[in-house]
Write a protein that holds these residues in place. Sequence first.
Motif, PDB file in Angstrom:
ATOM      1  N   GLY A 165     -12.491  48.755  41.658  1.00  0.00           N
ATOM      2  CA  GLY A 165     -11.562  47.842  42.306  1.00  0.00           C
ATOM      3  C   GLY A 165     -10.184  47.818  41.693  1.00  0.00           C
ATOM      4  O   GLY A 165      -9.335  47.015  42.087  1.00  0.00           O
ATOM      5  N   ALA A 166      -9.922  48.698  40.701  1.00  0.00           N
ATOM      6  CA  ALA A 166      -8.624  48.740  40.039  1.00  0.00           C
ATOM      7  C   ALA A 166      -7.641  49.599  40.824  1.00  0.00           C
ATOM      8  O   ALA A 166      -8.006  50.272  41.799  1.00  0.00           O
ATOM      9  CB  ALA A 166      -8.778  49.269  38.615  1.00  0.00           C
ATOM     10  N   LYS A 167      -6.379  49.586  40.372  1.00  0.00           N
ATOM     11  CA  LYS A 167      -5.313  50.345  41.028  1.00  0.00           C
ATOM     12  C   LYS A 167      -4.732  51.352  40.031  1.00  0.00           C
ATOM     13  O   LYS A 167      -3.837  51.005  39.256  1.00  0.00           O
ATOM     14  CB  LYS A 167      -4.228  49.394  41.529  1.00  0.00           C
ATOM     15  CG  LYS A 167      -4.744  48.331  42.481  1.00  0.00           C
ATOM     16  CD  LYS A 167      -3.644  47.540  43.155  1.00  0.00           C
ATOM     17  CE  LYS A 167      -2.819  46.732  42.208  1.00  0.00           C
ATOM     18  NZ  LYS A 167      -1.873  45.810  42.918  1.00  0.00           N
ATOM     19  N   PRO A 168      -5.249  52.598  40.011  1.00  0.00           N
ATOM     20  CA  PRO A 168      -4.741  53.598  39.068  1.00  0.00           C
ATOM     21  C   PRO A 168      -3.260  53.902  39.306  1.00  0.00           C
ATOM     22  O   PRO A 168      -2.851  54.173  40.440  1.00  0.00           O
ATOM     23  CB  PRO A 168      -5.605  54.833  39.360  1.00  0.00           C
ATOM     24  CG  PRO A 168      -6.796  54.315  40.101  1.00  0.00           C
ATOM     25  CD  PRO A 168      -6.337  53.112  40.848  1.00  0.00           C
ATOM     26  N   VAL A 169      -2.481  53.851  38.235  1.00  0.00           N
ATOM     27  CA  VAL A 169      -1.042  54.116  38.311  1.00  0.00           C
ATOM     28  C   VAL A 169      -0.750  55.383  37.521  1.00  0.00           C
ATOM     29  O   VAL A 169      -0.881  55.398  36.292  1.00  0.00           O
ATOM     30  CB  VAL A 169      -0.229  52.945  37.734  1.00  0.00           C
ATOM     31  CG1 VAL A 169       1.269  53.262  37.777  1.00  0.00           C
ATOM     32  CG2 VAL A 169      -0.525  51.655  38.498  1.00  0.00           C
ATOM     33  N   PRO A 170      -0.350  56.479  38.172  1.00  0.00           N
ATOM     34  CA  PRO A 170      -0.044  57.720  37.442  1.00  0.00           C
ATOM     35  C   PRO A 170       1.220  57.546  36.605  1.00  0.00           C
ATOM     36  O   PRO A 170       2.234  57.034  37.086  1.00  0.00           O
ATOM     37  CB  PRO A 170       0.176  58.748  38.559  1.00  0.00           C
ATOM     38  CG  PRO A 170      -0.293  58.090  39.827  1.00  0.00           C
ATOM     39  CD  PRO A 170      -0.162  56.628  39.619  1.00  0.00           C
ATOM     40  N   THR A 171       1.184  57.971  35.352  1.00  0.00           N
ATOM     41  CA  THR A 171       2.338  57.844  34.480  1.00  0.00           C
ATOM     42  C   THR A 171       2.162  58.787  33.295  1.00  0.00           C
ATOM     43  O   THR A 171       1.134  59.448  33.169  1.00  0.00           O
ATOM     44  CB  THR A 171       2.504  56.394  33.980  1.00  0.00           C
ATOM     45  OG1 THR A 171       3.684  56.276  33.183  1.00  0.00           O
ATOM     46  CG2 THR A 171       1.296  55.938  33.168  1.00  0.00           C
ATOM     47  N   THR A 172       3.162  58.867  32.456  1.00  0.00           N
ATOM     48  CA  THR A 172       3.029  59.573  31.191  1.00  0.00           C
ATOM     49  C   THR A 172       2.895  58.541  30.075  1.00  0.00           C
ATOM     50  O   THR A 172       3.240  57.370  30.255  1.00  0.00           O
ATOM     51  CB  THR A 172       4.248  60.465  30.895  1.00  0.00           C
ATOM     52  OG1 THR A 172       5.394  59.634  30.698  1.00  0.00           O
ATOM     53  CG2 THR A 172       4.503  61.445  32.033  1.00  0.00           C
ATOM     54  N   ALA A 173       2.436  58.975  28.914  1.00  0.00           N
ATOM     55  CA  ALA A 173       2.283  58.053  27.793  1.00  0.00           C
ATOM     56  C   ALA A 173       3.625  57.437  27.407  1.00  0.00           C
ATOM     57  O   ALA A 173       3.720  56.225  27.189  1.00  0.00           O
ATOM     58  CB  ALA A 173       1.665  58.783  26.600  1.00  0.00           C
ATOM     59  N   ALA A 174       4.663  58.248  27.330  1.00  0.00           N
ATOM     60  CA  ALA A 174       5.973  57.746  26.921  1.00  0.00           C
ATOM     61  C   ALA A 174       6.533  56.753  27.925  1.00  0.00           C
ATOM     62  O   ALA A 174       7.078  55.701  27.550  1.00  0.00           O
ATOM     63  CB  ALA A 174       6.941  58.912  26.731  1.00  0.00           C
ATOM     64  N   GLU A 175       6.418  57.066  29.212  1.00  0.00           N
ATOM     65  CA  GLU A 175       6.939  56.163  30.240  1.00  0.00           C
ATOM     66  C   GLU A 175       6.146  54.865  30.283  1.00  0.00           C
ATOM     67  O   GLU A 175       6.716  53.783  30.475  1.00  0.00           O
ATOM     68  CB  GLU A 175       6.909  56.861  31.601  1.00  0.00           C
ATOM     69  CG  GLU A 175       7.939  57.966  31.731  1.00  0.00           C
ATOM     70  CD  GLU A 175       7.795  58.766  33.015  1.00  0.00           C
ATOM     71  OE1 GLU A 175       8.821  59.270  33.499  1.00  0.00           O
ATOM     72  OE2 GLU A 175       6.674  58.886  33.538  1.00  0.00           O
ATOM     73  N   GLN A 176       4.831  54.955  30.087  1.00  0.00           N
ATOM     74  CA  GLN A 176       4.004  53.759  30.070  1.00  0.00           C
ATOM     75  C   GLN A 176       4.394  52.848  28.919  1.00  0.00           C
ATOM     76  O   GLN A 176       4.551  51.643  29.078  1.00  0.00           O
ATOM     77  CB  GLN A 176       2.530  54.142  29.951  1.00  0.00           C
ATOM     78  CG  GLN A 176       1.546  53.065  30.347  1.00  0.00           C
ATOM     79  CD  GLN A 176       1.062  52.161  29.215  1.00  0.00           C
ATOM     80  OE1 GLN A 176       0.286  51.245  29.471  1.00  0.00           O
ATOM     81  NE2 GLN A 176       1.490  52.369  27.984  1.00  0.00           N
ATOM     82  N   ASP A 177       4.558  53.430  27.731  1.00  0.00           N
ATOM     83  CA  ASP A 177       4.880  52.617  26.558  1.00  0.00           C
ATOM     84  C   ASP A 177       6.239  51.943  26.698  1.00  0.00           C
ATOM     85  O   ASP A 177       6.425  50.792  26.272  1.00  0.00           O
ATOM     86  CB  ASP A 177       4.847  53.472  25.298  1.00  0.00           C
ATOM     87  CG  ASP A 177       3.426  53.883  24.907  1.00  0.00           C
ATOM     88  OD1 ASP A 177       2.481  53.478  25.612  1.00  0.00           O
ATOM     89  OD2 ASP A 177       3.280  54.609  23.905  1.00  0.00           O
ATOM     90  N   ALA A 178       7.215  52.644  27.290  1.00  0.00           N
ATOM     91  CA  ALA A 178       8.535  52.052  27.498  1.00  0.00           C
ATOM     92  C   ALA A 178       8.459  50.868  28.455  1.00  0.00           C
ATOM     93  O   ALA A 178       9.103  49.830  28.250  1.00  0.00           O
ATOM     94  CB  ALA A 178       9.505  53.109  28.025  1.00  0.00           C
TER      95      ALA A 178
END
Length: 325
Positions: A165-178
């Motif tokens: 039931g979650a919503k996967p969000v594609p990202t990179t580690a660096a962009e996620q952390d920012a």
Amino acid sequence: MPDSFDRIAVLGLGLIGGSIVQALARGGYQVSGYDPDPVEAAAARGTGYTVAASAAEAVADAELIVLAMPLPHLEGALIAIDHAVAPGTVVTDVGTLKEPVLQAVRRRLPGVRFVGGHPLAGTEQSGFLAGDPLLFRDAPWALTLEPDTDLQAWLSLAVLLCDLGAKPVPTTAAEQDAAIARVIGLPHMLAEALALTGLRGGELGLSLAAGSYTSGSRVARTRPELVATWCDGNPAMVSALDDVIAWLSAGRDALAAGSTVLPLAEAGHRARMDWENREFDPVDLPADAETLRQHGREGGWITAVIEKDGPKIGELRLLGMRPVR
């Protein structure tokens, strides 16, 4: 179609790990957990879940390993399982910061297929008994897609998360952390500062504290060592703090000059209402890494992975949602 996971191991049975175990079991998955804390292990075992005697035992023959321990415990956990993890095993995690986990897994488990994860769900409570199998319903779940990420593994995890039931969000580690610096780390630091500032107002102020103070300082109830792991080592926290300090300084200077904080109030109100009132459109996406990363940058998430043209990765399609521009 992406691979399914018949055997899943979850290492760490606190609020998030425990909720994952409960959600997977509820969904019919075969899941085994482990926690070095005998209290958490007993809580999970006592409520009917399978708990292994060691981390190595938990991951034996697992097709998916979920690392759900606090960041300071990650290195030790990886050392404990490195001899028991088969090459090619899919490994993910649930940590707030992704860069430190990515580097640790690359160093300690070089043969696995790692996909970093971060569910944006939780409460200020902790422990297995605070877990909720429905915790991840409609919750964003960052799922990192680096240039060297195995796309098959990423798609398999996306299917699993959609199933929860979650919503996967594609990202990179660096962009996620920012991004996380501004929406996780900063709110927690502000809550701590608000709690301290309210205390300095004396007993009268605390007696008069109502919704604004209560809501604004609520997450200051979170375990301090967790807050530190969400902020420490993330250079993006500095620029986030610079921004909020600039806004507060402008408001402070206006008051000191006998002026008004109305511009700050108007800008903040507009920002909040724009966020609350966003509209979304469905989109159809190819199973292409850069297209998926761009989808995440634009605020989109995945709702399903389907066979539209055929079962091979290049023939799969992903359904998603994206904010209306």
